[in-house]
Write an enzyme that holds these catalytic residues in place. Structure first.
Site, PDB file in Angstrom:
ATOM      1  CG  HIS A   1       8.199 -14.291  22.056  1.00 35.74           C
ATOM      2  ND1 HIS A   1       9.335 -14.355  22.833  1.00 35.74           N
ATOM      3  CD2 HIS A   1       7.785 -13.010  22.082  1.00 35.74           C
ATOM      4  CE1 HIS A   1       9.609 -13.140  23.300  1.00 35.74           C
ATOM      5  NE2 HIS A   1       8.679 -12.310  22.860  1.00 35.74           N
TER       6      HIS A   1
ATOM      7  CB  SER B   1     -31.572 -24.794  42.756  1.00 36.23           C
ATOM      8  OG  SER B   1     -31.977 -24.838  41.419  1.00 36.23           O
TER       9      SER B   1
END
Length: 594
Positions: free
Chosen positions: A226, A469
């Protein structure tokens, strides 16, 4: 750090109800009471078994609504974000699913609001004739006994294990008695430990208040779900060191204030759960899992390993480790043993929040063996062609050197027009080739054979370079090696034919990129065409240079740049294509024209 962004929702919308409706819409096995935020399983016959109910504040999904289903919860109640549901909501769940004869177990995470509201409902339900048992889950080791005597340890990811074990237990032959199953839940809880670590806090959809996020090189250990703070760690530790520290806190008896469960590290059987607190990618979760397994302090392997988002805190970028000591459970004075626990964990369920599958015990206990690649012993491609290996090595080293020198510029260009990894990708390939020249005796001794050398370079490129590439280079070099193998000699003319055929009959079969498309082809194609036409290396290099320069003003038709606003790379005289720049650096470096 910067506050995380969330989508905007309607001002009058109850987003908790909205997400519960989404859960039900994607899981037709359950139903929803929107006014009470209760998700329940209409198919579970609670007149024949004990009812299982849980709940708590929203923001911890899939807890609790995601655990409603066969062999799990019969109903789950959601409060507002990080807030306990009201007694009215909880009572609605009890009245919807509970059978007065069989009884109900309410599973509660150990937070003040949840304990009070669920406890009050349990007492009210009893006054109306319901048989109710409450099982609190409190397995956090970050909270010491002296630190919080009133409330105690928090309930964290271990809650999901309690849900699953009890959910299947109530359907088993041993699970018919309310008191007995509730005691199983308490025994499981007493043998659970959890510790969380996160890079940062969480932010909440629809909330505008300031959150004190961590600094850039800061993490937290022992935080709650929390946004309760943990212990700050600065700088962010190396993952192995963090995990070793977490295991020390989880199982070591040295810290008496936080030592809650005894573990015999040599002999005990246990379950390991690694929880994504919400904002960690699947990629990192599996990497973290491997490091957790490598640093396990136990002699035995875990009986089960579970990795998923079990109990979250919205988008908190962290994880938690939970251990369940199975051996201790078997020692308790209850009718259930560790084999029962594993059977209940393995029991199938249609609840969407429980993602682990059934495990084969025998297979699970076997050592993990990784398979050797069938490519390891492949026969090297060779030819009878010969070149000056010393000259070739000098040229190849220089090509890689020039490429690495230009890597910062290539990276800068790709940051502007792509995803920023082109320079890094090319550098990986260059370094792999240089490393092979320095350390691979077979590679270096075979440099006199151009076919074998190009084939080996292709392997290095494939292994070290990813992305587009890497694929383009690998395909072209593979085709080049094949065409060189057909050559009768090494001459400028023969090289021109090999380079040309590798492009037009090789690479172009697998990509639509051509001159003018703003890719590395704008450098490669002019070089290949020029060499084929003129047989002059200097003219071919000049053509490649002009092609690369032209990319500053070209429309991007392929690659990542085609998704970028062209104004981004046409400003200030234009930005060249990074792939084209990288290839030109290799060509010029190899031929010594720079």
């Amino acid at each position: 750090m910067t506050l995380s962004k969330h989508w905007k929702y309607n001002k009058d919308e109850d987003i908790v109800v909205t997400q519960l409706k989404g859960l039900v819409a994607s899981n037709p096995a359950v139903q929803l009471i929107p006014s009470e935020k209760v998700v329940f399983n209409p198919h579970s016959v609670t007149s024949q078994k004990i009812t299982l109910i849980s709940g708590g504040g929203a923001g911890h999904e899939p807890l609790h609504g995601g655990y409603v289903g066969h062999n799990l919860l019969d109903a789950a109640v959601s409060g507002s974000i990080f807030a306990s549901p009201s007694t009215k909501q909880i009572m609605a769940a009890v009245k919807t699913k509970s059978d007065k004869d069989k009884g109900t177990i309410i599973i509660v995470k150990n937070y003040t609001g949840d304990v009070l509201h669920f406890g009050l409902v349990a007492e009210r339900a009893k006054s109306e004739g319901y048989k109710v048992e409450v099982v609190n889950v409190s397995e956090d080791v970050a909270v010491g006994r002296e630190q919080n005597k009133m409330v105690g340890r928090r309930g964290l990811a271990g809650t999901s294990l309690v849900h699953k074990i009890l959910g299947a237990a109530v359907n088993s032959e041993k699970g018919g008695d309310l008191t007995t199953v509730a005691q199983l839940g308490r025994v499981v809880n007493s043998n659970l430990v959890t510790l969380a670590a996160s890079l940062d806090r969480t932010s909440v959809p629809g909330k505008t208040e300031e959150i004190e996020f961590n600094e850039a090189d800061e993490a937290e250990l022992g935080l709650g779900i929390h946004n309760e703070p943990g212990t700050k760690i600065k700088p962010i530790p190396q993952i192995n060191e963090l995990i070793k520290d977490m295991f020390h806190k989880l199982v070591s008896p040295e810290d008496k204030d936080r030592h809650y469960v005894d573990f015999d590290l040599k002999n005990d059987n246990y379950v390991l759960l690694i929880n994504n607190i919400g904002g960690s990618s699947s990629f990192e979760m599996f990497a973290i899992t491997q490091h957790v397994i490598e640093n396990l302090p136990f002699s035995k392997k875990p009986k089960r390993v579970y990795v998923s988002d079990f109990v979250t805190s919205f988008n908190s970028p962290g994880f938690s480790i939970t251990l369940l000591n199975l051996t201790n459970v078997s020692k308790e004075d209850i009718i259930f043993n560790s084999d029962d626990i594993l059977k209940y964990l393995d029991a199938p369920t249609n609840a969407p929040g429980w993602k682990p599958k059934i495990f084969n015990d025998k297979l699970w206990e076997q050592p993990i063996e990784y398979v050797e690649s069938p490519m390891k012993h492949q026969v090297a491609v060779t030819s009878k062609l010969r070149i000056d290996e010393n000259k070739f090595e000098t040229q190849l080293r220089n090509a890689m050197k020039v490429l690495l020198e230009q890597e910062p510029d290539i990276t800068k260009y790709d940051t502007l027009v792509g995803d920023g990894d082109c320079g890094e990708t090319l550098a990986k390939g260059a370094n792999a080739i240089l490393n092979a020249l320095d350390n691979d005796k077979d590679f270096k001794s075979g440099l006199s054979d151009p076919v074998a050398t190009v084939s080996r370079i292709t392997e290095l490129v494939e292994d070290s370079m990813g992305g587009t590439s890497g694929g383009l280079y690998s395909i072209y070099l593979t085709a080049l090696a094949q065409n060189l193998q057909k050559s009768q000699e090494i001459s400028v003319s023969a090289l021109g034919d090999a380079f040309h055929n590798a492009l037009y009959d090789g690479l172009f079969k697998y990509t639509r990129a051509r001159v003018g498309g703003r890719t590395l082809v704008d450098t490669l194609q002019p070089f290949v065409d020029g060499l084929k036409k003129t047989g002059d290396l200097k003219e071919a290099v000049e053509s490649a240079k002009k092609g690369c320069e032209s990319t500053k003003h070209l429309h991007a038709s392929f690659g990542r740049a085609s998704y970028v606003n062209e104004q981004e790379f046409k400003a200030e005289g234009g930005v060249p294509d990074p792939g084209a720049v990288g290839l030109l650096a290799i060509i010029q470096g190899f031929l010594g024209t720079v």
